[in-house]
Design a protein around this motif. Structure first.
Motif, PDB file in Angstrom:
ATOM      1  N   UNK A 182       0.809  -1.215   0.000  1.00  0.00           N
ATOM      2  CA  UNK A 182       0.000   0.000   0.000  1.00  0.00           C
ATOM      3  C   UNK A 182       0.846   1.272   0.000  1.00  0.00           C
ATOM      4  N   UNK A 183       1.940   1.255   0.751  1.00  0.00           N
ATOM      5  CA  UNK A 183       2.777   2.450   0.866  1.00  0.00           C
ATOM      6  C   UNK A 183       4.110   2.300   0.143  1.00  0.00           C
ATOM      7  N   UNK A 184       4.261   1.258  -0.665  1.00  0.00           N
ATOM      8  CA  UNK A 184       5.524   1.027  -1.365  1.00  0.00           C
ATOM      9  C   UNK A 184       5.834   2.142  -2.349  1.00  0.00           C
ATOM     10  N   UNK A 185       7.082   2.582  -2.370  1.00  0.00           N
ATOM     11  CA  UNK A 185       7.457   3.727  -3.211  1.00  0.00           C
ATOM     12  C   UNK A 185       8.595   3.371  -4.169  1.00  0.00           C
ATOM     13  N   UNK A 186       8.665   2.131  -4.616  1.00  0.00           N
ATOM     14  CA  UNK A 186       9.699   1.726  -5.564  1.00  0.00           C
ATOM     15  C   UNK A 186       9.346   2.296  -6.936  1.00  0.00           C
ATOM     16  N   UNK A 187      10.299   3.025  -7.526  1.00  0.00           N
ATOM     17  CA  UNK A 187      10.054   3.650  -8.822  1.00  0.00           C
ATOM     18  C   UNK A 187      10.982   3.054  -9.876  1.00  0.00           C
ATOM     19  N   UNK A 188      10.383   2.476 -10.910  1.00  0.00           N
ATOM     20  CA  UNK A 188      11.155   1.951 -12.034  1.00  0.00           C
ATOM     21  C   UNK A 188      10.635   2.676 -13.267  1.00  0.00           C
ATOM     22  N   UNK A 189      11.292   3.801 -13.607  1.00  0.00           N
ATOM     23  CA  UNK A 189      10.772   4.655 -14.673  1.00  0.00           C
ATOM     24  C   UNK A 189      11.822   5.094 -15.677  1.00  0.00           C
ATOM     25  N   UNK A 190      12.978   4.442 -15.692  1.00  0.00           N
ATOM     26  CA  UNK A 190      13.969   4.672 -16.738  1.00  0.00           C
ATOM     27  C   UNK A 190      14.883   3.452 -16.808  1.00  0.00           C
ATOM     28  N   UNK A 191      15.790   3.451 -17.788  1.00  0.00           N
ATOM     29  CA  UNK A 191      16.632   2.273 -18.000  1.00  0.00           C
ATOM     30  C   UNK A 191      17.532   1.998 -16.805  1.00  0.00           C
ATOM     31  N   UNK A 192      18.049   3.039 -16.193  1.00  0.00           N
ATOM     32  CA  UNK A 192      18.956   2.846 -15.054  1.00  0.00           C
ATOM     33  C   UNK A 192      18.231   2.218 -13.872  1.00  0.00           C
ATOM     34  N   UNK A 193      17.045   2.719 -13.547  1.00  0.00           N
ATOM     35  CA  UNK A 193      16.309   2.156 -12.416  1.00  0.00           C
ATOM     36  C   UNK A 193      15.814   0.747 -12.724  1.00  0.00           C
ATOM     37  N   UNK A 194      15.546   0.461 -13.994  1.00  0.00           N
ATOM     38  CA  UNK A 194      15.168  -0.912 -14.370  1.00  0.00           C
ATOM     39  C   UNK A 194      16.313  -1.870 -14.110  1.00  0.00           C
ATOM     40  N   UNK A 195      17.522  -1.451 -14.479  1.00  0.00           N
ATOM     41  CA  UNK A 195      18.709  -2.277 -14.213  1.00  0.00           C
ATOM     42  C   UNK A 195      18.930  -2.442 -12.721  1.00  0.00           C
ATOM     43  N   UNK A 196      18.764  -1.345 -11.974  1.00  0.00           N
ATOM     44  CA  UNK A 196      18.925  -1.410 -10.519  1.00  0.00           C
ATOM     45  C   UNK A 196      17.920  -2.367  -9.900  1.00  0.00           C
TER      46      UNK A 196
ATOM     47  N   UNK B 136       1.021   2.208  -6.280  1.00  0.00           N
ATOM     48  CA  UNK B 136       1.131   3.629  -6.596  1.00  0.00           C
ATOM     49  C   UNK B 136       1.576   3.842  -8.041  1.00  0.00           C
ATOM     50  N   UNK B 137       1.291   2.841  -8.869  1.00  0.00           N
ATOM     51  CA  UNK B 137       1.557   2.965 -10.294  1.00  0.00           C
ATOM     52  C   UNK B 137       2.884   2.377 -10.717  1.00  0.00           C
ATOM     53  N   UNK B 138       2.955   2.017 -12.013  1.00  0.00           N
ATOM     54  CA  UNK B 138       4.210   1.541 -12.578  1.00  0.00           C
ATOM     55  C   UNK B 138       4.280   1.935 -14.037  1.00  0.00           C
ATOM     56  N   UNK B 139       5.494   1.857 -14.583  1.00  0.00           N
ATOM     57  CA  UNK B 139       5.741   2.167 -15.978  1.00  0.00           C
ATOM     58  C   UNK B 139       5.938   0.852 -16.716  1.00  0.00           C
ATOM     59  N   UNK B 140       5.037   0.546 -17.652  1.00  0.00           N
ATOM     60  CA  UNK B 140       5.059  -0.757 -18.313  1.00  0.00           C
ATOM     61  C   UNK B 140       6.351  -0.977 -19.085  1.00  0.00           C
ATOM     62  N   UNK B 141       6.859   0.046 -19.731  1.00  0.00           N
ATOM     63  CA  UNK B 141       8.070  -0.108 -20.547  1.00  0.00           C
ATOM     64  C   UNK B 141       9.254  -0.541 -19.703  1.00  0.00           C
ATOM     65  N   UNK B 142       9.479   0.151 -18.603  1.00  0.00           N
ATOM     66  CA  UNK B 142      10.686  -0.116 -17.817  1.00  0.00           C
ATOM     67  C   UNK B 142      10.507  -1.250 -16.818  1.00  0.00           C
ATOM     68  N   UNK B 143       9.266  -1.490 -16.361  1.00  0.00           N
ATOM     69  CA  UNK B 143       9.073  -2.679 -15.520  1.00  0.00           C
ATOM     70  C   UNK B 143       9.231  -3.935 -16.369  1.00  0.00           C
ATOM     71  N   UNK B 144       8.769  -3.885 -17.602  1.00  0.00           N
ATOM     72  CA  UNK B 144       8.996  -5.008 -18.514  1.00  0.00           C
ATOM     73  C   UNK B 144      10.491  -5.251 -18.699  1.00  0.00           C
ATOM     74  N   UNK B 145      11.228  -4.173 -18.930  1.00  0.00           N
ATOM     75  CA  UNK B 145      12.681  -4.288 -19.092  1.00  0.00           C
ATOM     76  C   UNK B 145      13.316  -4.899 -17.846  1.00  0.00           C
ATOM     77  N   UNK B 146      12.885  -4.449 -16.686  1.00  0.00           N
ATOM     78  CA  UNK B 146      13.456  -4.944 -15.426  1.00  0.00           C
ATOM     79  C   UNK B 146      13.179  -6.429 -15.230  1.00  0.00           C
ATOM     80  N   UNK B 147      11.949  -6.847 -15.486  1.00  0.00           N
ATOM     81  CA  UNK B 147      11.583  -8.241 -15.250  1.00  0.00           C
ATOM     82  C   UNK B 147      12.223  -9.170 -16.287  1.00  0.00           C
ATOM     83  N   UNK B 148      12.392  -8.709 -17.499  1.00  0.00           N
ATOM     84  CA  UNK B 148      13.075  -9.542 -18.489  1.00  0.00           C
ATOM     85  C   UNK B 148      14.561  -9.665 -18.150  1.00  0.00           C
ATOM     86  N   UNK B 149      15.142  -8.612 -17.642  1.00  0.00           N
ATOM     87  CA  UNK B 149      16.537  -8.680 -17.210  1.00  0.00           C
ATOM     88  C   UNK B 149      16.686  -9.661 -16.055  1.00  0.00           C
ATOM     89  N   UNK B 150      15.757  -9.612 -15.105  1.00  0.00           N
ATOM     90  CA  UNK B 150      15.784 -10.553 -13.986  1.00  0.00           C
ATOM     91  C   UNK B 150      15.625 -11.979 -14.480  1.00  0.00           C
TER      92      UNK B 150
END
Length: 574
Positions: free
Chosen positions: A364-378, A401-415
């Protein structure tokens, strides 16, 4: 000097014949002597180490602090090798007592890979020996020699790593020299064929198999449609990379140093329909969130989570100051002194019992932001690190609190590229996030459909929502669950990727609690077309994955009514 120059002088007549005959006699005698020595050496020199290739697990070996295990990859020879993992206060020493002859010379050798690796022998009665190598990315042979004392009849053979460094691998260890009389490993014979394998869990891209243990076998080969696809050391395997909704023929053989058995009888396994990845989970599974904090619900250790839960999502990972980066901090104080070591042991025990334990990101209060290539890698790197540290099987995305489909996709595929096909990915969007395929959450789910395990949408704290028939439905009814699930089922997700997320009790959410009976009726409606409300789907979805609840702790507070009722019903679905 060239040996031929000593034979180049003048030797004529009888003298030449006499000299040549003498030379022939000497050479013949020498040949007899050398032949005899070679025969004696071959009979005397043996490898005195037992289970030298770890084909019989850790038999005959003792490893400090339970640091050793056998693995099927990487191996130098055969189907197994030793993997020993040092810790801060332990160097992962594995040893055995080897029988030797007094006053004899032996060569000690081993093939090693991985972190720092040492090989040695102690108790020789003369000078103890050892040798070592730093990190090695490929197999490297270590070797040294020793001579036993006049009364020495046994030595201690050992390998070890170095404190706190990476695990090392060892294989094909030898103490070569005169037979010490301790008895060697018996000469193996080709094992018998395994019985017909049994088909277990199937997904749209994999089939799991199991079979009986074969006496004398040190490994097993798995064949798909006549082609060898896997070599394993245990009696189960999962064949991956298969096409959806397709039948395959599987056979198994048993192997050891002597060779390979005939193939077992064939068994047919058929993959599930639809897409999806995410390791091996039951066809119908129950997911539960475990609270890493005390909010008034029953405080649990992971070991106390009900056995009905197939996937346990540990809530939650913590955001750091670095964008996209997460970590996990066990709330030991809030959980009554639960230590990290106890938690890790409980994770391992749940996995050994066939459960999947994953780390949930958000809340509910999570504030993880994945909204660019660097944060996706992180994000990918940090989640992978947390998985490695605690033994988690995957990740749950619960970013309310929302997510960015482009960079969350990038992050999960990298994982996924780091972990492989065993990765579990679950998602827990709110109802508003799955109303349309244009929403970022829905887009993310569709973007990773080939590696996604299940979406457990939260059917609570949401008020009224549109169903797939365009009508408005309110919380608390079978229709609310089935008509909203229909949007996902008809919007592109496979039935095996859809689950129903509900509170475990009225205290677990602000609104949206329904009794287990309502949940079960919705499951029946979607999978079998029975027990529906006013909304009835145009077709059934027998491969529907199952249900999820917040949380195992609130379930325990209410006497485990939810898991006993819904869990048993999910597992009984066809």
């Amino acid at each position: 000097m060239d040996r031929r120059s000593t034979l180049s002088g003048r030797v004529t007549g009888r003298a030449r014949r006499t000299w040549a005959g003498a030379l022939a006699a000497v050479l013949a005698a020498s040949a007899l002597t050398l032949t005899g020595l070679a025969t004696d050496a071959a009979a005397a020199d043996v490898n005195n180490a037992k289970n030298a290739g770890f084909e019989s697990g850790l038999a005959n070996w003792t490893c400090s602090a339970n640091s050793g295990a056998t693995v099927s990859s990487p191996v130098h020879g055969g189907s197994a090798a030793l993997k020993a993992t040092p810790a801060g206060q332990d160097n992962a020493k594995c040893s055995q007592t080897v029988a030797v002859k007094p006053s004899s010379t032996y060569t000690v050798s081993a093939w090693v890979q991985g972190g720092y690796a040492y090989l040695g022998a102690s108790g020789t009665g003369t000078t103890d020996v050892s040798t070592w190598t730093p990190d090695s990315a490929s197999w490297k042979q270590l070797s040294t020699t020793f001579t036993t004392g006049a009364s020495t009849t046994s030595v201690t053979l050992y390998t070890h790593g170095w404190y706190g460094t990476a695990a090392y691998y060892a294989d094909d260890i030898s103490v070569f020299g005169p037979d010490g009389g301790g008895g060697g490993d018996p000469t193996p014979t080709i094992p018998a064929a395994p019985a017909t394998p049994a088909v277990g869990t199937t997904t749209s891209s994999s089939v799991s198999l199991s079979w009986n243990t074969v006496s004398g076998a040190t490994g097993y080969n798995v064949y798909r449609d006549g082609t060898k696809v896997l070599a394993v050391s245990g009696t189960s395997a999962t064949v991956t990379g298969l096409a959806a909704d397709t039948s395959y023929s599987f056979q198994v053989t048993a192997t050891n140093a002597a060779g390979e058995s005939p193939k077992s009888a064939a068994v047919t396994g058929r993959t599930a329909t639809g897409g999806g990845g995410g390791g091996v989970v039951p066809k119908h599974a129950v997911t539960g969130y475990w609270q890493n904090f005390n909010n008034g619900a029953t405080v649990q250790r992971l070991s106390q989570v009900q056995s009905q839960y197939d996937i346990i999502a540990v809530a939650f990972a913590d955001a750091t100051a670095t964008p996209g980066t997460v970590t996990f901090n066990l709330d030991s104080a809030g959980l009554g002194g639960y230590t990290v070591d106890q938690f890790k042991a409980d994770v391992a025990a749940k996995k050994a019992a066939g459960k999947k334990v994953i780390i949930s990101v958000g809340g509910e209060t999570g504030t993880v932001r994945v909204n660019d290539a660097a944060s996706a890698t992180n994000f990918a790197n940090s989640v992978y690190s947390v998985m490695q540290t605690y033994g988690f099987d995957g990740v749950d995305i619960d970013l309310e609190n929302g997510l960015n489909a482009t960079y969350m996709t990038q992050a999960l595929r990298s994982l996924s590229s780091k972990v492989g096909s065993s990765l579990i990915i679950t998602m827990a969007p709110q109802t508003i996030d799955m109303q349309s395929t244009s929403n970022e959450y829905f887009k993310t789910a569709l973007n990773i459909k080939d590696i996604l395990t299940v979406v457990n949408m939260q059917y609570y704290n949401s008020g009224t929502m549109l169903g797939c028939d365009g009508k408005v439905y309110g919380q608390g009814s079978v229709d609310f669950l089935t008509a909203l699930a229909c949007i996902q089922l008809e919007g592109g997700l496979a039935p095996s990727q859809v689950g129903l997320g509900l509170p475990a009790s009225s205290r677990a959410a602000g609104s949206g609690y329904v009794s287990p009976t309502i949940v079960n009726n919705a499951l029946d409606c979607l999978t079998k077309g029975t027990n529906c409300g006013t909304f009835k789907p145009s077709r059934t979805y027998p491969d529907l994955r199952g249900a999820m609840t917040w949380s195992t702790n609130w379930d325990a507070t209410a006497g485990n009514v939810w898991s006993n009722g819904v869990g048993a019903h999910v597992h009984a679905l066809p």
